[in-house]
Design a protein around this motif. Structure first.
Motif, short mmCIF file in Angstrom:
data_model
loop_
_atom_site.label_atom_id
_atom_site.label_comp_id
_atom_site.label_asym_id
_atom_site.label_seq_id
_atom_site.Cartn_x
_atom_site.Cartn_y
_atom_site.Cartn_z
N UNK A 114 0.84 -1.07 0.03
CA UNK A 114 0.07 0.09 -0.01
C UNK A 114 0.93 1.16 -0.06
N UNK A 115 1.99 1.06 0.72
CA UNK A 115 2.80 2.34 0.80
C UNK A 115 3.44 2.85 -0.42
N UNK A 116 3.79 1.68 -1.24
CA UNK A 116 4.45 1.79 -2.38
C UNK A 116 3.61 2.04 -3.91
N UNK A 117 2.52 1.58 -3.48
CA UNK A 117 1.44 1.49 -4.64
C UNK A 117 1.26 3.20 -5.13
N UNK A 118 1.36 4.10 -4.30
CA UNK A 118 1.25 5.58 -4.84
C UNK A 118 2.34 5.84 -5.73
N UNK A 119 3.37 5.25 -5.51
CA UNK A 119 4.63 5.58 -6.39
C UNK A 119 4.23 4.86 -7.94
N UNK A 120 3.60 3.73 -7.76
CA UNK A 120 3.48 2.88 -8.90
C UNK A 120 2.61 3.71 -9.71
N UNK A 121 1.67 4.24 -9.29
CA UNK A 121 0.60 4.95 -9.79
C UNK A 121 1.37 6.27 -10.54
N UNK A 122 1.98 6.90 -9.88
CA UNK A 122 2.82 8.08 -10.32
C UNK A 122 3.70 7.60 -11.68
N UNK A 123 4.55 6.42 -11.57
CA UNK A 123 5.20 6.12 -12.70
C UNK A 123 4.48 5.74 -13.68
N UNK A 124 3.30 5.03 -13.72
CA UNK A 124 2.43 4.44 -14.57
C UNK A 124 1.98 5.78 -15.35
N UNK A 125 1.35 7.02 -14.58
CA UNK A 125 1.13 8.15 -15.23
C UNK A 125 2.31 8.83 -16.17
N UNK A 126 3.15 8.71 -15.84
CA UNK A 126 4.45 9.48 -16.31
C UNK A 126 4.92 8.50 -17.26
N UNK A 127 5.27 7.29 -17.37
CA UNK A 127 5.85 6.31 -18.40
C UNK A 127 5.10 5.39 -18.70
N UNK A 128 3.82 5.30 -18.42
CA UNK A 128 2.95 4.40 -18.97
C UNK A 128 3.45 2.77 -18.39
N UNK A 129 2.96 1.62 -19.15
CA UNK A 129 3.34 0.29 -18.63
C UNK A 129 4.89 0.06 -18.93
N UNK A 130 5.29 0.59 -19.85
CA UNK A 130 6.74 0.20 -20.20
C UNK A 130 7.81 0.44 -18.72
N UNK A 131 8.35 -0.79 -18.62
CA UNK A 131 9.36 -0.67 -17.54
C UNK A 131 8.75 -0.84 -16.22
N UNK A 132 7.35 -0.72 -16.14
CA UNK A 132 6.90 -0.77 -14.73
C UNK A 132 6.84 -2.15 -14.14
N UNK A 133 7.03 -3.11 -14.90
CA UNK A 133 7.20 -4.57 -14.20
C UNK A 133 8.51 -4.41 -13.29
N UNK A 134 9.39 -3.63 -13.85
CA UNK A 134 10.75 -3.45 -13.00
C UNK A 134 10.25 -3.13 -11.58
N UNK A 135 9.44 -1.99 -11.61
CA UNK A 135 9.33 -1.53 -10.18
C UNK A 135 8.30 -2.69 -9.41
N UNK A 136 7.23 -3.12 -10.02
CA UNK A 136 6.79 -4.15 -9.29
C UNK A 136 7.70 -5.27 -8.79
N UNK A 137 8.68 -5.67 -9.49
CA UNK A 137 9.77 -6.34 -9.16
C UNK A 137 10.48 -6.15 -7.82
N UNK A 138 10.61 -4.54 -8.12
CA UNK A 138 11.20 -4.18 -6.70
C UNK A 138 10.32 -4.29 -5.44
N UNK A 139 8.85 -3.97 -5.85
CA UNK A 139 7.95 -4.15 -4.71
C UNK A 139 7.82 -5.50 -4.11
#
Length: 277
Positions: free
Chosen positions: A126-151
């Motif tokens: 829950x704490x890191x979900x807001x950053x995931x939303x921020x990244x998705x808004x700025x960069x889209x889905x490309x590379x977001x899987x890397x952040x999900x792996x970090x989570x």
């Protein structure tokens, strides 16, 4: 003859649900989630301020900025969450009452662990979900899987230190001693361990141990987490300067993931063995 322990799943889940409800009732999950959310948003948004840029520079640099936050905060939170899981019940006199119920010691230990693990996992995601939303808004889905792996790796790090916390709670006879051991363990893994290795490298002029010394990092779950995230991203790897220190064999995420799972399972197994009557 079965060599597997006889575990009643319903008993374990009932204990886990009670432990989780207790954490939800005292607002623990909300408090930790807010801490992660505030720190991660501030670091992600202002991390590139020194270069004259606001907002996430890239997903890789966001992960690089958050790695240190995770290494310092999550182990400490996990240790503080679980250090009194058993010894606290013993001091309150409720441990004998729990063991008088039709449950085994292993079921009690697993129920405590699963309930605390659910609370820690929920608060972390829950704490890191807001950053995931921020990244998705700025960069889209490309590379977001890397952040999900970090989570995911952040959750695994927390679960590893939660296992260590339960082991301390089983070993300690007093709550004050358990808390002291938890803080000492945090200092040892998060601060002292890497300083000792760095000191050995500097004292020997880089000749002692060679690349074999890098495998000593597997003895520290925080270093396993760092390697797991650093070597998954080219920009982050060059930023941390670990490419010349850690051998390519350790760049395998499956190997690092297995090492992290071992750090979760081994302390729990030791706690179960020590908790026997």
């Amino acid at each position: 003859m079965s060599f597997l322990p006889d575990i009643e799943g319903r008993q374990v889940m009932a204990l886990a649900a009670k432990e989780f409800r207790d954490r939800m009732r005292n607002r623990w999950v909300l408090a930790v989630a807010l801490v992660f959310a505030v720190f991660s948003l501030v670091i992600s948004y202002f991390g590139a301020a020194a270069q004259g840029q606001l907002g996430p520079r890239s997903i890789e640099f966001v992960i690089a900025s958050l790695v240190s936050l995770v290494i310092y905060l999550i182990p400490l939170i996990a240790l503080l969450l679980g250090f009194d899981a058993i010894v606290g019940e013993r001091e309150r006199g409720s441990l004998d009452l729990l063991l008088a119920l039709p449950i085994t010691r292993l079921e009690l230990l697993l129920g405590k662990y699963l309930g605390l693990a659910a609370a820690l996992t929920l608060s972390t995601l829950a704490g890191f979900a807001l950053v995931a939303g921020l990244l998705w808004r700025q960069f889209g889905w490309a590379g977001l899987y890397q952040y999900l792996g970090f989570m995911l790796s952040s959750v695994l790090l927390g679960l590893a230190f939660l296992s260590l916390a339960l082991l301390l709670s089983v070993l300690a006879r007093e709550r004050s001693k358990a808390s002291g051991l938890a803080i000492a363990l945090w200092f040892g893994f998060v601060l002292v361990f890497d300083l000792l290795i760095l000191g050995l490298l500097v004292a020997s002029g880089g000749e002692w141990g060679g690349q074999a010394l890098a495998y000593v990092l597997l003895l520290n779950p925080t270093d396993v987490f760092r390697i797991l995230n650093v070597f998954s991203l080219d920009q982050v790897r060059s930023l941390y300067g670990l490419a010349s220190i850690v051998p390519p064999a350790l760049a395998n995420p499956w190997l690092m993931g297995g090492a992290m799972l071992a750090w979760i399972a081994a302390p729990l197994a030791l706690a179960s063995w020590r908790f026997k009557p």
